[in-house]
Design an enzyme around this catalytic site. Sequence first.
Site: not given
Length: 612
Positions: A263, A300
């Site tokens: 993330d 990401e």
Amino acid sequence: MGIIRDIGSYYTQEKGTSFTVWAPTAAQVEAVITSPKKQIIPLQREAFGYWTGLAEDAKPSTKYFFRLNGKTKRPDPASRSQPDGVHEASEVIDQAAYDWQDSAWKGIPLEEYIIYELHAGTFSEEENFEGVIRKLPELKDLGITAIEIMPVAQFPGSRNWGYDGVYPFAVQNSYGGPEGLKKLVDACHREGLAVILDVVYNHMGPEGNYLKDFGPYFTHKYNTPWGDALNFDDADSDHVRNFFLQNALMWLRDYHIDALRLDAVHAILDMGAKHFLQELQEHVTQLGEQQNREYILIAETDMNNVRLLNPIEQGGYGLAAQWADGYHHAIHTLVTGERDGYYEDYGEPEHLVKALKHTYVYNGIYSVHRRRTVGNDATAIPAKHFVVCSQNHDQVGNRMMGERLTQLISFEQLKVVAGLILLSPYTPMLFMGEEYGEQHPFLYFVSHTDKHLSKLVTEGRRKEFAAFAWKGEAPDPAAEATFEQSKLQHSYHQHEQQNKLREFYKKLIQFRKTAPAFAKRSKEQLTVHFDTEASVLHLIHSGAKPYIYCLFNLSKQPQTIASAYPERQEWEPVLNSADTAWGGPGAKKVSSSSHHSLCSLEPESLIILQSK
């Protein structure tokens, strides 16, 4: 590579349970066992502030805390299980006890990934891993090859996206805990599905976060949107890095996870000589070599930086893949007309063309929204290394009302957008429910037990939407109704149009898997042209014969199109989204076409042709 040391509780039948915790400033540390019988285990200090001890009679299900300096009692930062929530005792588990049935599974290569992102709490009626298992045959039937599970690290309460996790090693109790996740992974591998797990190494959630009591896990050198940054490069950072390296290796080794989605890696702030992401990739590569298989790391980020993917020997971090948000933004703005917030940097046909040819739209050019130059050039990096989507948890859930594309564009446009993802050269990802046009929104939800914190989350959420022209009032993230409203209905069994949309997705996926041109897909073998007058995108894959010619009519008018292929070539029709079989209005039969006059397209439609 830096130090790597086991942490947490570790049980073996031969020795019992060993306890290890990093608490460099503590003068005394004890493991306080609360059940099945009360017991205090003094821990011995070792180098760098690690404390260790052994309880020979502590078996799985034993519950314990760590006590610092004789007074501060806290759950284990590296707890493998928090059966009673984030504020209560940690639990000893036996990682070796599960009887795995996937010994023949060696994973699938990245180029075969067709990803389905899901949230374990809202994907099924059961709201847990068992519910996901029950629906795996449907995903297999659809043609999915990998599921991506939103974070499952223990968070407060039972309703959360997962990015508020505070025990990175513990599997959320309300989803089924460690045993439940292992059953899910085993079941996926039995169905031939890879498993990607979303992990968060850029911040920790607020409630139940006791890391500061143990050591300098955070640094004041940097700030993230979620508060103090984790300490990856300041004093004592070797041991913070070890904490997260151990976490990643645990998921891959003990839970047989195939890939990790990292993330918001741009918020992993590290100015050291070897970035944490590079060190993580080195350890993951080493584990793969030991186990004779490949593990995949997917980043990401919205920074458009090829350093993440470039080989380590070329100064990169060597990760396998990254999300490419620019492709989403280019599609979304064209089909919805939205230009608010970060969408102001997109909305022109040339953005879509550039995203297909070069991946990054902002590749060293000025961004009006960010008011600075953004990105570098990714043209030379193969397309498989970029994950693209038209919807995901962020792009849907971070809308004020959580609307999916189903609520924003027409049914015919949904099929065109599906084609833009599944017929692109990139690694495609679907968001749960999009394949049949789920009507329920996907909203942001939490279930903090701290009422003051819940209020702050609600207020902060409303401020986030100020840059967008959305009307109405944001649903309360803490309300149970917000969570219930976000659950999938799986209603395509009862709705003919939804079923036809799902069948269309299924056909596109099957075509992607079987067409020779897609087996050798690349940006170099891609011809891209946008007819601005007709609002039609021409996309030609010519990596292998038969070549594939895709026409996307983004306008609301029928169009008659001539070929944009540079050489004389005859084409024959393969699929037309306007056909009634796919819930369309019906289309004129497309005959085999010469180079000059290709075919007619219905409004908001997609046609696939292949060379003769």
